[in-house]
Design an enzyme around this catalytic site. Structure first.
Site, short mmCIF file in Angstrom:
data_model
loop_
_atom_site.label_atom_id
_atom_site.label_comp_id
_atom_site.label_asym_id
_atom_site.label_seq_id
_atom_site.Cartn_x
_atom_site.Cartn_y
_atom_site.Cartn_z
CG PHE A 111 34.84 40.41 43.20
CD1 PHE A 111 36.12 40.39 43.71
CD2 PHE A 111 34.12 39.22 43.16
CE1 PHE A 111 36.70 39.21 44.19
CE2 PHE A 111 34.69 38.03 43.64
CZ PHE A 111 35.97 38.03 44.15
CG ASP A 130 30.19 39.17 36.89
OD1 ASP A 130 29.26 38.45 37.30
OD2 ASP A 130 31.31 39.22 37.42
CE LYS A 159 28.45 35.75 44.32
NZ LYS A 159 28.98 35.33 45.59
#
Ligand code: PLP
Length: 386
Positions: free
Chosen positions: A122, A208, A237
């Site tokens: 993702f 990532d 995040k």
């Protein structure tokens, strides 16, 4: 718009790892806004930084130098593989920047443009990041996607070698832990082998670390467990503990493919986000803080494993790396049931990949709070089985 399946809860207030809903009900929040509020809700240090910063300057354009960007960039490069940083506002934006940078570098180096990504990955919802995401569930209905993405099973090296031998691949993109896919840990030596393969075929290694970077796994960056260095890395995040922020880090010889006008962002790196991110970085980049994440992660993992040995009828496996933990159930029906009982008993977690409870407490959670959550897990497993 109806883009979310929501729990029937409206949250109003938070402190540390606790949140309260509109009716005053208290919950433990082991979602941390999906790996965002890693210093807990309403953190005093962050609150102080925010209130001081808003009295000075919230936003100015990147047409001007922003001192806090320089401070944060220096922190990031002095403590990582990278030489340069680009600031943006979210994970998907960091991945867009990663894709653009890799392709620009690729065009300047042998005209390569393909990017290898992994099944189950993702990387975000905007078109580039979505095209790089190895999960058709997210892509359904949005074709045509961006061209040039190839997918291989997570953890497999030989499949990458085969694709790489065509010599048109500029980068391989992976998550050091697949969070959304159910806390999937890579097999041993995966990142080390990937690094070697990327060197052999002159491909960039893009990590990532949007979900697991900045202390979540017990190291400042997850790749530091493996003794390798990526060429490009995305963060977002938790980077500013709740103020939107993302960052793309790269080595000099790659970053120089971006020149004035190649890329940009109106909000990216504004003084408010940067000042919060500096505070987060200075808090997390501490030997004792990181050692405590490892210690608590191990404690949580061992106790969950012991606890679930009584529930093998429903629990298949526990996986963890620091303070990202996953409980995989035998069936998705039971996963749903457990999630509902956890909420009823006052613990918020994330149901991911259909049948995995993903647990993301704040990184400054205490052993006592973990014990409280274990009691709730025990009660909820029991109820779900009855
Ligand atoms: N990459 C990873 C590994 C993620 O976990 C996420 C979000 O869950 C993203 C990218 C996208 O981040 P954002 O939702 O901030 O765009």
């Amino acid at each position: 718009m109806g883009t979310y399946n929501r729990f029937q809860i409206a949250l109003k207030k938070g402190k540390g790892c606790f949140v309260w809903d509109n009716d005053g009900r208290k919950y433990m929040d082991f979602t941390s806004g999906i790996a965002v509020t890693s210093l807990g809700h309403s953190n005093d240090d962050i609150n102080k930084v925010i209130s001081e910063q808003i009295n000075n300057l919230i936003h100015v354009s990147n047409l001007f130098y922003i001192e806090q960007q320089a401070v944060l960039a220096r922190h990031l490069v002095e403590n990582s593989f990278a030489d340069r940083v680009f600031f943006c506002n979210s994970g998907t934006e960091a991945m867009e920047a990663a894709i653009k940078l890799a392709r620009k570098w690729g065009h300047e180096n042998e005209k390569k443009y393909k990017i290898i990504s992994t099944h189950g990955s993702f990387h975000g919802r905007s078109y580039g990041a979505l095209s790089a995401t190895g999960n058709q569930k997210h892509q359904l209905g949005f074709a045509p996607l961006l061209e040039g993405f190839l997918f291989v099973p997570y953890g497999e090296i030989e499949a990458i070698r085969e694709l790489a031998s065509d010599n048109d691949v500029c980068a391989v993109m992976v998550e050091p832990v697949q969070g959304e896919n159910g806390v999937i840990l890579p097999p041993e030596n995966y990142l080390e082998n990937l690094r070697e393969l990327c060197d052999e075929f002159n491909m960039l290694l893009i990590l990532d670390e949007i979900q697991v970077g900045l202390g979540r796994t017990g190291k400042l960056f997850a790749y530091q467990h493996n003794g390798i260095e990526p060429d490009i890395m995305a963060l977002a995040k938790s980077i500013a503990s709740g103020i939107p922020c993302g960052a793309l880090l790269a080595k000099d010889q790659i970053a120089e493919s971006f020149t004035p006008g190649s890329h940009g962002s109106t909000f990216g790196g504004n003084p408010l986000a940067m000042s919060c991110a500096i505070k987060v970085f200075e808090t997390v980049n501490d030997k004792d803080f990181l050692a405590n994440v490892t210690k608590l992660g191990n404690y949580f993992f061992e106790n969950l494993r012991n606890l679930t040995s009584d529930y093998t009828g429903i629990v298949k496996e526990i996986r963890a790396k620091g303070l990202i933990l996953g409980i995989e159930y035998n069936e998705s029906e039971i996963a749903k049931k457990v999630t509902e009982y956890l909420i009823k008993n006052g613990l918020l977690t994330i149901l991911t990949a259909g049948k995995v409870t993903r647990i993301l407490p704040p990184l400054n959670v205490t052993r006592d709070e973990i014990d409280q959550s274990l009691a709730i897990f025990n009660k909820s497993f029991k109820e779900a089985m009855s």
